[in-house]
Motif scaffolding. Structure first.
Motif, PDB file in Angstrom:
ATOM      1  N   ARG A  26       2.705  10.560  -9.279  1.00 29.77           N
ATOM      2  CA  ARG A  26       1.692  10.777 -10.433  1.00 29.77           C
ATOM      3  C   ARG A  26       0.863  12.088 -10.244  1.00 29.77           C
ATOM      4  O   ARG A  26       0.770  12.917 -10.978  1.00 29.77           O
ATOM      5  CB  ARG A  26       0.791   9.875 -10.828  1.00 29.77           C
ATOM      6  CG  ARG A  26       1.430   8.533 -11.460  1.00 29.77           C
ATOM      7  CD  ARG A  26       0.440   7.505 -11.568  1.00 29.77           C
ATOM      8  NE  ARG A  26       0.944   6.326 -12.194  1.00 29.77           N
ATOM      9  CZ  ARG A  26       0.385   5.379 -12.596  1.00 29.77           C
ATOM     10  NH1 ARG A  26      -0.851   5.221 -12.368  1.00 29.77           N
ATOM     11  NH2 ARG A  26       0.802   4.250 -13.148  1.00 29.77           N
ATOM     12  N   LEU A  27       0.360  12.217  -8.929  1.00 25.73           N
ATOM     13  CA  LEU A  27      -0.265  13.636  -8.656  1.00 25.73           C
ATOM     14  C   LEU A  27       0.458  14.856  -8.710  1.00 25.73           C
ATOM     15  O   LEU A  27      -0.059  15.647  -9.246  1.00 25.73           O
ATOM     16  CB  LEU A  27      -1.187  13.332  -7.430  1.00 25.73           C
ATOM     17  CG  LEU A  27      -2.203  12.458  -7.351  1.00 25.73           C
ATOM     18  CD1 LEU A  27      -2.835  12.424  -5.866  1.00 25.73           C
ATOM     19  CD2 LEU A  27      -3.297  13.103  -8.418  1.00 25.73           C
ATOM     20  N   ASP A  28       1.795  14.513  -8.186  1.00 25.77           N
ATOM     21  CA  ASP A  28       2.681  15.740  -8.187  1.00 25.77           C
ATOM     22  C   ASP A  28       3.174  15.998  -9.808  1.00 25.77           C
ATOM     23  O   ASP A  28       3.113  17.117 -10.024  1.00 25.77           O
ATOM     24  CB  ASP A  28       3.862  15.480  -7.493  1.00 25.77           C
ATOM     25  CG  ASP A  28       3.746  15.543  -6.118  1.00 25.77           C
ATOM     26  OD1 ASP A  28       2.754  16.099  -5.508  1.00 25.77           O
ATOM     27  OD2 ASP A  28       4.576  14.950  -5.288  1.00 25.77           O
ATOM     28  N   PHE A  29       3.401  15.016 -10.596  1.00 22.83           N
ATOM     29  CA  PHE A  29       3.753  15.131 -11.952  1.00 22.83           C
ATOM     30  C   PHE A  29       2.403  15.923 -12.766  1.00 22.83           C
ATOM     31  O   PHE A  29       2.656  16.981 -13.547  1.00 22.83           O
ATOM     32  CB  PHE A  29       3.941  13.953 -12.491  1.00 22.83           C
ATOM     33  CG  PHE A  29       4.138  13.843 -14.015  1.00 22.83           C
ATOM     34  CD1 PHE A  29       5.358  14.607 -14.561  1.00 22.83           C
ATOM     35  CD2 PHE A  29       3.379  13.509 -15.091  1.00 22.83           C
ATOM     36  CE1 PHE A  29       5.713  14.708 -15.896  1.00 22.83           C
ATOM     37  CE2 PHE A  29       3.464  13.699 -16.374  1.00 22.83           C
ATOM     38  CZ  PHE A  29       4.695  14.261 -16.869  1.00 22.83           C
ATOM     39  N   SER A  30       1.221  15.396 -12.547  1.00 22.38           N
ATOM     40  CA  SER A  30       0.028  15.914 -12.989  1.00 22.38           C
ATOM     41  C   SER A  30      -0.035  17.510 -12.578  1.00 22.38           C
ATOM     42  O   SER A  30      -0.465  18.030 -13.592  1.00 22.38           O
ATOM     43  CB  SER A  30      -1.059  15.195 -12.748  1.00 22.38           C
ATOM     44  OG  SER A  30      -1.496  15.336 -11.498  1.00 22.38           O
ATOM     45  N   ILE A  31       0.142  17.614 -11.387  1.00 20.30           N
ATOM     46  CA  ILE A  31       0.027  19.119 -10.976  1.00 20.30           C
ATOM     47  C   ILE A  31       0.768  19.983 -11.680  1.00 20.30           C
ATOM     48  O   ILE A  31       0.533  21.176 -11.977  1.00 20.30           O
ATOM     49  CB  ILE A  31       0.143  19.164  -9.494  1.00 20.30           C
ATOM     50  CG1 ILE A  31      -1.154  18.527  -8.674  1.00 20.30           C
ATOM     51  CG2 ILE A  31       0.614  20.531  -8.903  1.00 20.30           C
ATOM     52  CD1 ILE A  31      -0.893  18.393  -7.144  1.00 20.30           C
ATOM     53  N   THR A  32       2.271  19.679 -11.722  1.00 23.33           N
ATOM     54  CA  THR A  32       3.086  20.232 -12.523  1.00 23.33           C
ATOM     55  C   THR A  32       3.018  20.614 -13.833  1.00 23.33           C
ATOM     56  O   THR A  32       3.100  21.562 -14.307  1.00 23.33           O
ATOM     57  CB  THR A  32       4.522  19.782 -12.268  1.00 23.33           C
ATOM     58  OG1 THR A  32       4.877  18.463 -12.586  1.00 23.33           O
ATOM     59  CG2 THR A  32       5.080  19.685 -10.692  1.00 23.33           C
ATOM     60  N   LEU A  33       2.559  19.534 -14.611  1.00 20.09           N
ATOM     61  CA  LEU A  33       1.985  19.617 -15.961  1.00 20.09           C
ATOM     62  C   LEU A  33       1.010  20.507 -16.004  1.00 20.09           C
ATOM     63  O   LEU A  33       0.875  21.464 -16.825  1.00 20.09           O
ATOM     64  CB  LEU A  33       1.517  18.127 -16.162  1.00 20.09           C
ATOM     65  CG  LEU A  33       1.109  18.013 -17.909  1.00 20.09           C
ATOM     66  CD1 LEU A  33       2.213  18.269 -18.547  1.00 20.09           C
ATOM     67  CD2 LEU A  33       0.637  16.615 -18.270  1.00 20.09           C
ATOM     68  N   LYS A  34      -0.028  20.630 -15.166  1.00 16.55           N
ATOM     69  CA  LYS A  34      -1.301  21.362 -15.353  1.00 16.55           C
ATOM     70  C   LYS A  34      -0.659  22.917 -15.100  1.00 16.55           C
ATOM     71  O   LYS A  34      -1.284  23.891 -15.732  1.00 16.55           O
ATOM     72  CB  LYS A  34      -2.495  20.921 -14.253  1.00 16.55           C
ATOM     73  CG  LYS A  34      -3.121  19.904 -14.715  1.00 16.55           C
ATOM     74  CD  LYS A  34      -4.172  19.505 -13.689  1.00 16.55           C
ATOM     75  CE  LYS A  34      -4.833  18.307 -14.125  1.00 16.55           C
ATOM     76  NZ  LYS A  34      -5.705  17.685 -12.981  1.00 16.55           N
ATOM     77  N   ASP A  35       0.192  23.085 -14.152  1.00 16.13           N
ATOM     78  CA  ASP A  35       0.883  24.441 -13.993  1.00 16.13           C
ATOM     79  C   ASP A  35       1.319  24.906 -15.139  1.00 16.13           C
ATOM     80  O   ASP A  35       1.187  26.188 -15.554  1.00 16.13           O
ATOM     81  CB  ASP A  35       1.781  24.400 -12.642  1.00 16.13           C
ATOM     82  CG  ASP A  35       0.912  23.908 -11.161  1.00 16.13           C
ATOM     83  OD1 ASP A  35      -0.319  24.215 -11.146  1.00 16.13           O
ATOM     84  OD2 ASP A  35       1.611  23.790 -10.278  1.00 16.13           O
TER      85      ASP A  35
ATOM     86  N   ARG B 128       0.874  -1.077  -0.065  1.00 13.10           N
ATOM     87  CA  ARG B 128       0.062  -0.017   0.004  1.00 13.10           C
ATOM     88  C   ARG B 128       0.950   1.286   0.085  1.00 13.10           C
ATOM     89  O   ARG B 128       0.528   2.153  -0.536  1.00 13.10           O
ATOM     90  CB  ARG B 128      -1.021  -0.182   1.293  1.00 13.10           C
ATOM     91  CG  ARG B 128      -2.165  -0.646   1.106  1.00 13.10           C
ATOM     92  CD  ARG B 128      -3.104  -0.212   2.016  1.00 13.10           C
ATOM     93  NE  ARG B 128      -3.367  -1.613   2.750  1.00 13.10           N
ATOM     94  CZ  ARG B 128      -3.287  -1.933   3.888  1.00 13.10           C
ATOM     95  NH1 ARG B 128      -3.156  -1.048   4.924  1.00 13.10           N
ATOM     96  NH2 ARG B 128      -3.715  -3.116   4.523  1.00 13.10           N
ATOM     97  N   GLY B 129       2.054   1.261   0.907  1.00 15.05           N
ATOM     98  CA  GLY B 129       2.856   2.492   1.018  1.00 15.05           C
ATOM     99  C   GLY B 129       3.510   2.649  -0.594  1.00 15.05           C
ATOM    100  O   GLY B 129       3.660   3.671  -1.035  1.00 15.05           O
TER     101      GLY B 129
ATOM    102  N   ASP C  19       2.835   5.729  -2.640  1.00 12.72           N
ATOM    103  CA  ASP C  19       4.027   6.612  -3.320  1.00 12.72           C
ATOM    104  C   ASP C  19       3.984   7.246  -4.662  1.00 12.72           C
ATOM    105  O   ASP C  19       4.366   8.026  -5.329  1.00 12.72           O
ATOM    106  CB  ASP C  19       5.626   6.036  -2.724  1.00 12.72           C
ATOM    107  CG  ASP C  19       5.678   5.993  -1.527  1.00 12.72           C
ATOM    108  OD1 ASP C  19       4.973   6.830  -0.521  1.00 12.72           O
ATOM    109  OD2 ASP C  19       6.476   5.492  -0.966  1.00 12.72           O
ATOM    110  N   SER C  20       3.640   5.833  -5.496  1.00  8.96           N
ATOM    111  CA  SER C  20       3.583   6.014  -6.955  1.00  8.96           C
ATOM    112  C   SER C  20       2.088   7.157  -7.320  1.00  8.96           C
ATOM    113  O   SER C  20       2.455   7.896  -8.311  1.00  8.96           O
ATOM    114  CB  SER C  20       3.385   4.932  -7.690  1.00  8.96           C
ATOM    115  OG  SER C  20       2.268   4.060  -7.350  1.00  8.96           O
ATOM    116  N   ILE C  21       1.198   6.858  -6.472  1.00  7.42           N
ATOM    117  CA  ILE C  21       0.099   7.963  -6.709  1.00  7.42           C
ATOM    118  C   ILE C  21       0.397   9.293  -6.583  1.00  7.42           C
ATOM    119  O   ILE C  21       0.067  10.291  -7.257  1.00  7.42           O
ATOM    120  CB  ILE C  21      -1.130   7.369  -5.919  1.00  7.42           C
ATOM    121  CG1 ILE C  21      -1.668   6.005  -6.613  1.00  7.42           C
ATOM    122  CG2 ILE C  21      -2.151   8.573  -5.781  1.00  7.42           C
ATOM    123  CD1 ILE C  21      -2.638   5.537  -5.633  1.00  7.42           C
ATOM    124  N   VAL C  22       1.254   9.615  -5.297  1.00 13.81           N
ATOM    125  CA  VAL C  22       1.676  10.725  -5.077  1.00 13.81           C
ATOM    126  C   VAL C  22       2.492  11.462  -5.878  1.00 13.81           C
ATOM    127  O   VAL C  22       2.437  12.568  -6.523  1.00 13.81           O
ATOM    128  CB  VAL C  22       2.485  10.740  -3.586  1.00 13.81           C
ATOM    129  CG1 VAL C  22       3.260  12.134  -3.420  1.00 13.81           C
ATOM    130  CG2 VAL C  22       1.244  10.620  -2.525  1.00 13.81           C
TER     131      VAL C  22
END
Length: 139
Positions: A61-70, A51-52, A56-59
Motif C-alpha cells: 500500500r505504501l509503495d502504491f501510494s508513493i507511486t500515486l503521489k509521484d 504480522r508478516g 507486506d500488505s502495508i508495504v
C-alpha cells in the motif's frame, strides 16, 4: 495433522532466522526430518506469519501510494508549466493588443488632422470662389 506439520515445516524454514527462541523438536519419520512444535510455539509462529502478511500488505500500500503521489506530482508539474506558458501567451497577446490599439489611435489622430486640413482647404477654396465670382459679377 500432516498439513499442519507441513505448514509448520514451511513456517520453520521461512522464519528460521527470526525464531531463534522457538526451538522445535526434530523427529525422523520415514528417514525425513520433521519439526514439531508445541501449542505455544505454533501460536507464536502463526502470530509472526500474520504480522508478516500484514506488513507486506502495508508495504504494498505504501509503495502504491508513493507511486500515486509521484504520478500526481508529475501531473501537477505539467499543469503548472502549461499554466505558466498560457500566462506568457496571454501576456504577449495583451501587449500586442495594446500596441495595436496605440497604433490605431495614432492613425486616427493623423486622419482627423488630414480631415480638418481638408475642411479648411475647402472653406478657403469656397471663399476664394465666392470672392472670384463676386469680382467677375461686379465687372
Amino acid at each position: 495433522m500432516k498439513k499442519l506439520l507441513l505448514f509448520l515445516v514451511i513456517a520453520m524454514q521461512s522464519y528460521w532466522c527470526i525464531s531463534q527462541d522457538l526451538k522445535p523438536i526434530v523427529q525422523l519419520i520415514k528417514n525425513e526430518k520433521h519439526f514439531c512444535f508445541n501449542l505455544e510455539q505454533s501460536r507464536e509462529i502463526a502470530l509472526r506469519l500474520e504480522r508478516g502478511k500484514y506488513q507486506d500488505s502495508i508495504v504494498r500500500r505504501l509503495d502504491f501510494s508513493i507511486t500515486l503521489k509521484d504520478s500526481l506530482l508529475v501531473k501537477k508539474d505539467s499543469v503548472v508549466s502549461r499554466l505558466r506558458l498560457q500566462n506568457l501567451n496571454l501576456m504577449s497577446v495583451s501587449e500586442n493588443s495594446n500596441e495595436q490599439i496605440l497604433f490605431l489611435e495614432n492613425q486616427l489622430k493623423f486622419k482627423n488632422q488630414k480631415l480638418k486640413q481638408g475642411k479648411f482647404h475647402k472653406i478657403l477654396l469656397g471663399g476664394g470662389l465666392l470672392i472670384l465670382s463676386g469680382i467677375l459679377i461686379a465687372n
